[in-house]
Design a protein around this motif. Structure first.
Motif, PDB file in Angstrom:
ATOM      1  N   LEU A 383      18.071 -28.711  36.932  1.00  0.00           N
ATOM      2  CA  LEU A 383      18.198 -30.071  37.662  1.00  0.00           C
ATOM      3  C   LEU A 383      19.579 -30.171  38.139  1.00  0.00           C
ATOM      4  CD1 LEU A 383      16.760 -32.625  34.909  1.00  0.00           C
ATOM      5  CD2 LEU A 383      15.483 -31.270  36.827  1.00  0.00           C
ATOM      6  N   ASN A 384      20.407 -29.205  38.097  1.00  0.00           N
ATOM      7  CA  ASN A 384      21.639 -29.201  38.727  1.00  0.00           C
ATOM      8  C   ASN A 384      22.741 -30.204  38.424  1.00  0.00           C
ATOM      9  OD1 ASN A 384      22.545 -27.138  40.820  1.00  0.00           O
ATOM     10  ND2 ASN A 384      23.683 -28.905  41.807  1.00  0.00           N
ATOM     11  N   PHE A 385      22.733 -30.844  37.174  1.00  0.00           N
ATOM     12  CA  PHE A 385      23.818 -31.689  36.547  1.00  0.00           C
ATOM     13  C   PHE A 385      24.908 -30.633  36.199  1.00  0.00           C
ATOM     14  CE2 PHE A 385      20.184 -34.574  35.847  1.00  0.00           C
ATOM     15  CZ  PHE A 385      20.769 -35.940  36.194  1.00  0.00           C
ATOM     16  N   THR A 386      26.104 -31.409  36.146  1.00  0.00           N
ATOM     17  CA  THR A 386      27.449 -30.544  35.747  1.00  0.00           C
ATOM     18  C   THR A 386      27.119 -30.545  34.119  1.00  0.00           C
ATOM     19  OG1 THR A 386      28.426 -31.839  37.477  1.00  0.00           O
ATOM     20  CG2 THR A 386      29.847 -30.433  36.278  1.00  0.00           C
ATOM     21  N   TYR A 387      26.924 -31.769  33.440  1.00  0.00           N
ATOM     22  CA  TYR A 387      26.981 -31.603  32.146  1.00  0.00           C
ATOM     23  C   TYR A 387      25.756 -32.324  31.682  1.00  0.00           C
ATOM     24  CZ  TYR A 387      32.031 -30.245  32.382  1.00  0.00           C
ATOM     25  OH  TYR A 387      33.095 -29.577  32.762  1.00  0.00           O
ATOM     26  N   LYS A 388      25.418 -32.316  30.373  1.00  0.00           N
ATOM     27  CA  LYS A 388      24.359 -33.038  29.650  1.00  0.00           C
ATOM     28  C   LYS A 388      25.209 -33.300  28.398  1.00  0.00           C
ATOM     29  CE  LYS A 388      20.458 -32.217  26.605  1.00  0.00           C
ATOM     30  NZ  LYS A 388      18.926 -31.617  26.774  1.00  0.00           N
ATOM     31  N   TRP A 389      24.768 -34.673  28.131  1.00  0.00           N
ATOM     32  CA  TRP A 389      25.339 -35.184  26.661  1.00  0.00           C
ATOM     33  C   TRP A 389      24.598 -34.335  25.710  1.00  0.00           C
ATOM     34  CZ3 TRP A 389      25.766 -41.085  25.742  1.00  0.00           C
ATOM     35  CH2 TRP A 389      26.958 -41.417  26.406  1.00  0.00           C
ATOM     36  N   ASN A 390      25.446 -33.887  24.658  1.00  0.00           N
ATOM     37  CA  ASN A 390      24.796 -33.065  23.460  1.00  0.00           C
ATOM     38  C   ASN A 390      24.423 -34.033  22.407  1.00  0.00           C
ATOM     39  OD1 ASN A 390      23.791 -31.448  21.467  1.00  0.00           O
ATOM     40  ND2 ASN A 390      25.703 -29.850  22.088  1.00  0.00           N
ATOM     41  N   MET A 391      23.041 -34.783  22.363  1.00  0.00           N
ATOM     42  CA  MET A 391      22.577 -35.564  21.756  1.00  0.00           C
ATOM     43  C   MET A 391      22.249 -34.871  20.075  1.00  0.00           C
ATOM     44  SD  MET A 391      22.942 -38.248  23.803  1.00  0.00           S
ATOM     45  CE  MET A 391      21.709 -39.558  23.418  1.00  0.00           C
ATOM     46  N   GLY A 392      21.775 -33.724  20.268  1.00  0.00           N
ATOM     47  CA  GLY A 392      21.378 -32.950  19.129  1.00  0.00           C
ATOM     48  C   GLY A 392      22.554 -32.870  18.294  1.00  0.00           C
ATOM     49  N   TRP A 393      23.675 -32.293  18.999  1.00  0.00           N
ATOM     50  CA  TRP A 393      25.023 -32.284  18.172  1.00  0.00           C
ATOM     51  C   TRP A 393      25.339 -33.347  17.188  1.00  0.00           C
ATOM     52  CZ3 TRP A 393      29.374 -34.951  18.342  1.00  0.00           C
ATOM     53  CH2 TRP A 393      30.603 -34.383  17.456  1.00  0.00           C
ATOM     54  N   MET A 394      25.061 -34.439  18.254  1.00  0.00           N
ATOM     55  CA  MET A 394      25.756 -36.002  17.659  1.00  0.00           C
ATOM     56  C   MET A 394      24.973 -36.491  16.495  1.00  0.00           C
ATOM     57  SD  MET A 394      24.449 -39.195  17.928  1.00  0.00           S
ATOM     58  CE  MET A 394      23.539 -39.334  19.258  1.00  0.00           C
ATOM     59  N   HIS A 395      23.388 -36.200  16.416  1.00  0.00           N
ATOM     60  CA  HIS A 395      22.659 -36.566  15.453  1.00  0.00           C
ATOM     61  C   HIS A 395      22.987 -35.759  14.193  1.00  0.00           C
ATOM     62  CE1 HIS A 395      20.361 -39.461  17.384  1.00  0.00           C
ATOM     63  NE2 HIS A 395      19.986 -38.716  18.463  1.00  0.00           N
ATOM     64  N   ASP A 396      23.194 -34.717  14.348  1.00  0.00           N
ATOM     65  CA  ASP A 396      23.643 -33.510  13.285  1.00  0.00           C
ATOM     66  C   ASP A 396      24.778 -33.897  12.484  1.00  0.00           C
ATOM     67  OD1 ASP A 396      21.083 -32.277  13.403  1.00  0.00           O
ATOM     68  OD2 ASP A 396      21.806 -30.555  14.477  1.00  0.00           O
ATOM     69  N   PHE A 397      25.879 -33.873  13.316  1.00  0.00           N
ATOM     70  CA  PHE A 397      27.162 -34.494  12.860  1.00  0.00           C
ATOM     71  C   PHE A 397      26.969 -35.638  12.091  1.00  0.00           C
ATOM     72  CE2 PHE A 397      30.799 -36.553  13.925  1.00  0.00           C
ATOM     73  CZ  PHE A 397      31.997 -35.901  13.437  1.00  0.00           C
ATOM     74  N   LEU A 398      26.672 -36.766  12.784  1.00  0.00           N
ATOM     75  CA  LEU A 398      26.392 -37.991  12.053  1.00  0.00           C
ATOM     76  C   LEU A 398      25.838 -37.831  10.661  1.00  0.00           C
ATOM     77  CD1 LEU A 398      26.231 -40.627  14.884  1.00  0.00           C
ATOM     78  CD2 LEU A 398      28.302 -39.841  13.577  1.00  0.00           C
ATOM     79  N   ASP A 399      24.500 -37.281  10.823  1.00  0.00           N
ATOM     80  CA  ASP A 399      23.766 -37.179   9.442  1.00  0.00           C
ATOM     81  C   ASP A 399      24.714 -36.699   8.463  1.00  0.00           C
ATOM     82  OD1 ASP A 399      21.505 -38.143  10.786  1.00  0.00           O
ATOM     83  OD2 ASP A 399      20.487 -36.209  11.029  1.00  0.00           O
TER      84      ASP A 399
END
Length: 633
Positions: A383-399
């Motif tokens: 899709l040629n975005f520069t970055y993607k928010w890492n929502m998976g990391w965020m959920h694991d980290f907060l859990d």
């Protein structure tokens, strides 16, 4: 002859009129010898269109607009003499069945302050920019991935307010520029990301239901005031990212929905054109004029207002035809799949265009699923975005961080799992506004234990986030440990900084940010595996993690040690890669961080030839409860 030419019509019909905002909307103009304003609007299925406003006493028939050639393009235009900037106006659209609609201008550069819904004639061409050094350096940036990026996410209306005023007490764009730049500079963030800048009617939507894609919200001032804000932050060395919402738009009567009595901006079939959960309309990404509308908006912010990047909201809702929908509420694509092929093509077009025309800028996807190659190159199916928010990391980290430390040993993998897929995308680690609203608790109140434990936990968590590969984003209020959830209706609880724990947390985050920017090994090689190395990812019993960060050269590397339990490890030993001196540069126990003050007198630790953690060498360090230690070598 009108201002909207056959070439304009052709380009608009192809979806490639990249200066469309200079042709549609309201623009100061001269017709013969008369000065005035030229109005132009796209309303292909309208019977007639009038421009009404303060200049004609809102007379509904005084200024009828003319359909320009070729008529099939559906643009209406007129010139109104002897008027200028600041005038309020709307389009009165007579639909095919004779219904009258009163619409704001989709291409307006300024809007009336809510609850008013009119558009305002603006001249955005005369601001004197003074950020040429920033713009030159930006254009010269060959690889944004090798630069530090620590983003401070800000909702301008609730960051800080003037106390005791009868109005809402908002800071203007100009006041905000000075106050925010000072704070961001002192803390060490590299960028601010602004919520709610594109004009929107309802405060409670936080700017995610947009009616004015070409206008900075009038809540905080004029377009020129917003330009001043950008210019000032650039001169202070701070980048600016805007939240941008091409996923959907609200149904407000003055907005884009059924604009000329028919669905011209949204998909006509409600199974394609409506979000049942959100009560909003979905843009028709297959229609050239709609794509052009969105692309023109993005280019206005980046090229006219010098914005350094766009964070594209709700990308997943655009990619999946069945997003938030039940069976029977969506239509499969021509292959029988749930992918929106038109949205995919739109992303490839806009991202390639913007990044190609504006080197050094970034396009960031808030994409919450495992869609492949969000940051992959378009020519290889990405899709040629520069970055993607890492929502998976965020959920694991907060859990993990929410757990009582006793149970963390059984969830040890939650803090290591993100490294197993880190190379698949270019990531930003995010703790955004979404995590501190809707009864999810503030960051500090997610943490287990009594007050001191909560702060010790959060310091360890933030340090882990800063050390972990990926660019960073923190929402305002999280760096001071605000106890209450965020609300757009009030300013941050700055008074908490009178509490030593909150002040200590703020000082700790500041120290982390300055370390992050000082050491290239923290950001140069974020994407692949070469910038990161586990020393021990498997010490679940003690809930201890140790890893290295490495840069392009071997000059300065960092060793991180984290203890996520309240148990002290006085004789803790950690394996190290080389027989060298390891200098302690950060410990969470310092008094200025509201730590215990039990800081080792010893600052340099000499590696011994004693095997540990599958390494030939090791050092010994007294690791305190919830301890964070960072060593340079």
């Amino acid at each position: 002859m009108g201002n909207f030419t056959e070439l304009d019509a052709y380009l608009f019909g192809q979806g490639t009129h990249y200066d469309i905002y200079k042709k549609l909307g309201a623009h100061l103009s001269v017709d013969g010898k008369k000065k005035g304003v030229r109005f132009a609007v796209w309303a292909p299925n309208a019977k007639r269109v009038f421009v009404i406003g303060e200049f004609n006493g809102w007379d509904e028939t005084a200024n009828e607009m003319e359909r320009v050639e070729p008529e099939s393009i559906g643009v209406f235009e007129t010139f109104v003499p002897n008027i200028g900037t600041g005038v309020l106006y709307k389009y009165l659209i007579e639909t095919a069945d004779g219904t009258l609609l009163y619409k704001a201008d989709p291409y307006a550069n300024e809007a009336e302050l809510r609850p008013g819904t009119a558009s305002k004639v603006a001249d955005i061409e005369h601001f004197k920019w003074t950020d040429s050094k920033w713009m030159k350096d930006r254009a010269a940036c060959k690889d944004p991935y090798e630069k530090p990026m620590a983003i401070y996410e800000v909702h301008p209306g609730s960051w800080m307010r003037h106390p005791g005023r009868e109005d809402e007490g908002f800071y203007t764009y100009r006041q905000l520029a000075h106050a925010l730049a000072d704070y961001v500079k002192e803390m060490g963030y590299t960028h601010v990301e602004l919520m709610g800048i594109l004009e929107y009617p309802f405060d409670g939507s936080w700017g995610y239901q947009v009616t004015g894609y070409y206008a900075p919200t009038s809540r905080y001032g004029t377009p020129e005031d917003f330009a001043y804000f950008v210019d000032y932050l650039h001169k202070k060395g701070i980048g600016i990212i805007l939240d941008w919402v091409p996923a959907h738009f609200p149904k407000d009567a003055h907005g884009l929905a059924d604009f000329d009595g028919t669905p011209i901006y949204e998909y006509a079939d409600p199974r394609m054109g409506e979000h049942p959960d959100w009560g909003t309309k979905i843009f028709d990404y297959g229609k050239s004029e709609v794509k052009n509308f969105l692309i023109g908006s993005a280019l206005l912010w980046i090229e006219h207002y010098h914005i350094d990047g766009l964070r594209v909201d709700a990308v997943a809702s655009m990619l999946y035809l069945d997003y938030g929908k039940n069976d029977g509420e969506w239509i499969p694509n021509k292959y029988g799949e749930n992918k929106n092929l038109e949205a995919i093509e739109f992303f490839r077009h806009i991202n390639t265009l913007i990044l190609g025309r504006n080197p050094g800028t970034v396009m960031i996807a808030e994409e919450s699923t495992a869609w492949p190659q969000v940051t992959g190159k378009a020519q290889y199916g990405g899709l040629n975005f520069t970055y993607k928010w890492n929502m998976g990391w965020m959920h694991d980290f907060l859990d993990y961080m929410k757990l009582d430390p006793y149970f963390r040993k059984d969830n040890h993998h939650k803090m290591t799992f993100a490294m197993s897929y880190n190379g698949s995308e270019h990531y930003i680690l995010v703790l955004s506004h979404d995590e501190v609203v809707h009864l999810k608790c503030s960051m500090i109140n997610k943490m287990p234990g009594e007050e001191a434990d909560k702060f010790a936990n959060l310091k360890a968590g933030y340090a882990f986030m800063m050390g972990h590969p990926g660019k960073k984003l923190l929402f305002m209020g999280q760096d001071i440990g605000q106890y209450r959830e965020w609300s757009e209706e009030r300013e941050l609880d700055w008074y908490v900084l009178e509490n030593p724990h909150n002040k200590g947390l703020q000082e700790f985050v500041k120290e982390l940010l300055h370390i992050y920017r000082k050491y290239p090994c923290m950001y140069e090689l974020d994407g692949g595996g070469e910038g990161f190395e586990w020393i021990n990812a498997d010490d679940a019993e003690k809930s201890i993690y140790t890893f290295l960060r490495k840069g392009k050269d071997a000059k300065k590397r960092l060793l991180f040690v984290f203890n996520f339990t309240p148990v002290a490890r006085d004789d803790f030993r950690v394996g190290v890669p080389e027989l060298k001196d390891y200098k302690l540069i950060l410990t969470s126990e310092e008094e200025r961080f509201a730590g215990s003050g039990n800081v080792p007198a010893k600052k340099t630790y000499k590696a011994e030839k004693r095997p540990w953690d599958n390494r030939e060498y090791s050092i010994r360090y007294p690791l305190p409860p919830y301890g964070v230690a960072v060593f340079e070598y």
